[in-house]
Design a protein around this motif. Structure first.
Motif, PDB file in Angstrom:
ATOM      1  N   SER A 323     -10.565  21.206   5.933  1.00 37.38           N
ATOM      2  CA  SER A 323     -11.765  20.493   6.367  1.00 37.38           C
ATOM      3  C   SER A 323     -12.990  21.301   5.931  1.00 37.38           C
ATOM      4  CB  SER A 323     -11.758  20.349   7.890  1.00 37.38           C
ATOM      5  OG  SER A 323     -13.065  20.061   8.331  1.00 37.38           O
ATOM      6  N   TYR A 324     -13.979  20.591   5.401  1.00 44.48           N
ATOM      7  CA  TYR A 324     -15.222  21.294   5.012  1.00 44.48           C
ATOM      8  C   TYR A 324     -16.372  20.888   5.927  1.00 44.48           C
ATOM      9  CZ  TYR A 324     -16.329  16.861   2.706  1.00 44.48           C
ATOM     10  OH  TYR A 324     -16.560  15.535   2.467  1.00 44.48           O
ATOM     11  N   ALA A 325     -16.014  20.354   7.104  1.00 43.34           N
ATOM     12  CA  ALA A 325     -17.056  19.837   8.010  1.00 43.34           C
ATOM     13  C   ALA A 325     -18.087  20.902   8.378  1.00 43.34           C
ATOM     14  CB  ALA A 325     -16.403  19.262   9.267  1.00 43.34           C
ATOM     15  N   THR A 328     -20.720  21.180   4.764  1.00 41.30           N
ATOM     16  CA  THR A 328     -21.686  20.144   4.353  1.00 41.30           C
ATOM     17  C   THR A 328     -21.332  18.795   4.972  1.00 41.30           C
ATOM     18  OG1 THR A 328     -22.406  18.785   2.464  1.00 41.30           O
ATOM     19  CG2 THR A 328     -20.363  19.937   2.196  1.00 41.30           C
ATOM     20  N   ASP A 329     -22.346  17.919   5.051  1.00 44.47           N
ATOM     21  CA  ASP A 329     -22.139  16.548   5.538  1.00 44.47           C
ATOM     22  C   ASP A 329     -21.819  15.599   4.394  1.00 44.47           C
ATOM     23  OD1 ASP A 329     -22.808  17.321   8.036  1.00 44.47           O
ATOM     24  OD2 ASP A 329     -24.920  16.692   7.891  1.00 44.47           O
ATOM     25  N   SER A 331     -20.153  13.779   0.883  1.00 44.81           N
ATOM     26  CA  SER A 331     -18.842  13.150   0.689  1.00 44.81           C
ATOM     27  C   SER A 331     -17.886  14.132   0.018  1.00 44.81           C
ATOM     28  CB  SER A 331     -18.986  11.888  -0.162  1.00 44.81           C
ATOM     29  OG  SER A 331     -19.010  12.238  -1.532  1.00 44.81           O
ATOM     30  N   ASP A 332     -16.608  13.906   0.241  1.00 47.55           N
ATOM     31  CA  ASP A 332     -15.608  14.800  -0.345  1.00 47.55           C
ATOM     32  C   ASP A 332     -15.604  14.690  -1.872  1.00 47.55           C
ATOM     33  OD1 ASP A 332     -14.458  12.279  -0.425  1.00 47.55           O
ATOM     34  OD2 ASP A 332     -12.568  12.869   0.530  1.00 47.55           O
ATOM     35  N   PRO A 349     -10.465  15.006  -3.631  1.00 49.96           N
ATOM     36  CA  PRO A 349     -11.074  14.460  -2.418  1.00 49.96           C
ATOM     37  C   PRO A 349     -10.099  13.472  -1.772  1.00 49.96           C
ATOM     38  CG  PRO A 349     -12.017  13.430  -4.386  1.00 49.96           C
ATOM     39  CD  PRO A 349     -11.012  14.419  -4.879  1.00 49.96           C
ATOM     40  N   SER A 351     -10.349  11.274   0.513  1.00 47.66           N
ATOM     41  CA  SER A 351     -10.763   9.900   0.852  1.00 47.66           C
ATOM     42  C   SER A 351     -10.278   8.880  -0.178  1.00 47.66           C
ATOM     43  CB  SER A 351     -12.286   9.816   0.986  1.00 47.66           C
ATOM     44  OG  SER A 351     -12.892  10.047  -0.269  1.00 47.66           O
ATOM     45  N   ASP A 359     -14.904   9.205   6.592  1.00 51.14           N
ATOM     46  CA  ASP A 359     -15.737  10.405   6.563  1.00 51.14           C
ATOM     47  C   ASP A 359     -14.978  11.576   7.179  1.00 51.14           C
ATOM     48  OD1 ASP A 359     -17.965  11.891   6.091  1.00 51.14           O
ATOM     49  OD2 ASP A 359     -18.991  11.299   7.945  1.00 51.14           O
ATOM     50  N   ARG A 361     -13.871  14.229   5.675  1.00 48.09           N
ATOM     51  CA  ARG A 361     -14.308  15.503   5.061  1.00 48.09           C
ATOM     52  C   ARG A 361     -13.147  16.484   4.809  1.00 48.09           C
ATOM     53  NH1 ARG A 361     -19.734  16.057   8.678  1.00 48.09           N
ATOM     54  NH2 ARG A 361     -20.314  13.907   8.308  1.00 48.09           N
TER      55      ARG A 361
END
Ligand code: PMP
Ligand code: GLN
Length: 384
Positions: A323-325, A328-329, A331-332, A349, A351, A359, A361
């Protein structure tokens, strides 16, 4: 003047796969490529020598349509030894040109126009197009991070009179989730009295971690009788470029499977099948895989231990989701491209494996790479 025909796409929503897109971008920017899933190291020289032996020995014409008998026999014995299930090489085992072909042939053997097919998303990208090309309708069950556990109430709610097939993938790409006995029991309870077939994508059967067993759908009596188990030698022997896989299924299912297989490819590369038959006789080649990849997983996790990515150690496959929450906000997809271009590490990514927007992430990294590459990637990712 003649009128040029228009093709009218049968797959209008499909573009170039993310694997091709990210691997190309990695090459363009000379980035470490942890995107597309393939080993960064070579297969065994012995296996290569065996292929050469059969190439030079004149094994260069069509293999039998169901596969080279020696390979089907040794695969049958291996399956009986490992999972306690005896598929007859003549009536239950078919060698295919990769698991991709096995999946496509199994789906095609079952799905008719209007049939609904349950897919668990994030889903490997070949399932939905195979369903759609056969006129079927994908119906999605959503798996959500960080656990990606199956919500069985959601599965029950997706089943209708039109449900004809479910595609199960364990160990699961991209999340690494490994299904439990309880998952199989719950699936069995749902399909037992229904006209629902199953495709089990078990290409990562030999890559599970922390002592967790791979529980094949074939081991469950209720599931076995309605399941096409699809496998691949690509993941197991570091030979993704050779594209040899297989399908294990009960005789009635195998008859229909082979009707498709014989017109899709007819048969699979001959010398490689002979070489694999020899190589597969020695179980240490696949039994050593969990320890081999568990060490790489741990090394990669250590190398990103001080980074701002968050993760739970993957249960199986050679993929680690993070998770990169906290970073950054965005998109993956944007982040995967930025990381490739700016810090030189390519990822996938996650998604893109969902049919709608989300979302969550999450990025997927492939750790089937040499140790020094994993360490270097970790150093770069830790700078974020
Ligand atoms: N299923 C899954 C889940 C995979 O990850 C892959 C390949 N990476 C395949 C099927 C396709 O296997 P093959 O390369 O043998 O066609
Ligand atoms: N299965 C591989 C992955 O998940 C890629 C296969 C492909 O490139 N089609 O990365």
């Amino acid at each position: 003047m003649q009128r040029l025909p228009t093709i009218g796409s049968k797959l209008p929503a499909v573009g170039t796969t993310i694997f091709t897109v990210m691997s190309r971008l990695a090459a363009e920017h000379d980035a470490i490529n942890l995107s597309q899933g393939f080993p960064g190291f070579d297969c065994s020289p012995r296996l290569q020598e065996q292929v050469v032996k059969y190439l030079r020995g004149g094994y260069n014409q069509y293999a039998p349509m169901p596969g080279v008998p020696a390979l089907r026999e040794v695969l049958g014995r291996k399956t009986a030894d490992l999972y306690g299930v005896a598929y007859d090489p003549d009536t239950g085992i078919t060698i295919t040109s990769g698991a991709t072909e096995a999946l496509f042939a199994a789906i095609t053997a079952v799905v008719r126009p209007g049939d609904e097919v349950i897919l668990f998303e994030p889903a490997y990208d070949s399932y939905a197009p195979a369903v759609e090309l056969n006129g079927g309708v994908p119906v999605y069950v959503t798996l959500t991070p960080p656990e990606y556990a199956v919500d069985w109430a959601q599965v029950a709610g997706r089943i209708t009179d039109k449900t004809r097939l479910m595609v199960v993938n364990t160990p699961h790409n991209p999340t690494g989730r490994v299904w439990t006995q309880d998952d199989l029991d719950r699936l069995a309870a749902l399909v037992r009295d229904r006209d629902i077939m199953l495709v089990a994508d078990e290409v990562y059967e030999h890559i599970t971690f922390d002592g967790r067993p791979h529980i094949s759908l074939m081991t469950h009596p209720t599931l076995r009788e309605r399941t096409f188990v699809c496998g691949s030698f690509g993941k197991t022997f570091h030979i993704t470029g050779w594209k040899v896989g297989y399908c294990l299924a009960p005789p009635e299912l195998t008859v229909e499977f082979r009707k498709v297989h014989q017109f899709l490819t007819f048969s699979t590369i001959t010398p490689v099948q002979h070489a694999l038959a020899d190589y597969l006789r020695e179980p240490e080649h696949y039994l050593s895989l969990p320890a081999f990849y568990e060490r790489k997983r741990n090394l990669f996790l250590e190398s990103i231990g001080a980074s701002r990515f968050r993760f739970a150690p993957t249960q199986g496959t050679f993929f680690q989701n993070v998770s990169y929450a906290d970073i950054t906000d965005g998109s993956d997809y944007e982040l995967a491209i930025r990381l490739t271009k700016e810090i030189g590490v390519a990822s996938i990514p996650v998604s893109v494996f969902y049919h709608g927007q989300n979302d969550y992430r999450i990025l997927r990294f492939c750790f089937a790479k040499d140790d020094d590459i994993l360490k270097r990637a970790g150093e770069r990712l830790s700078k974020l």
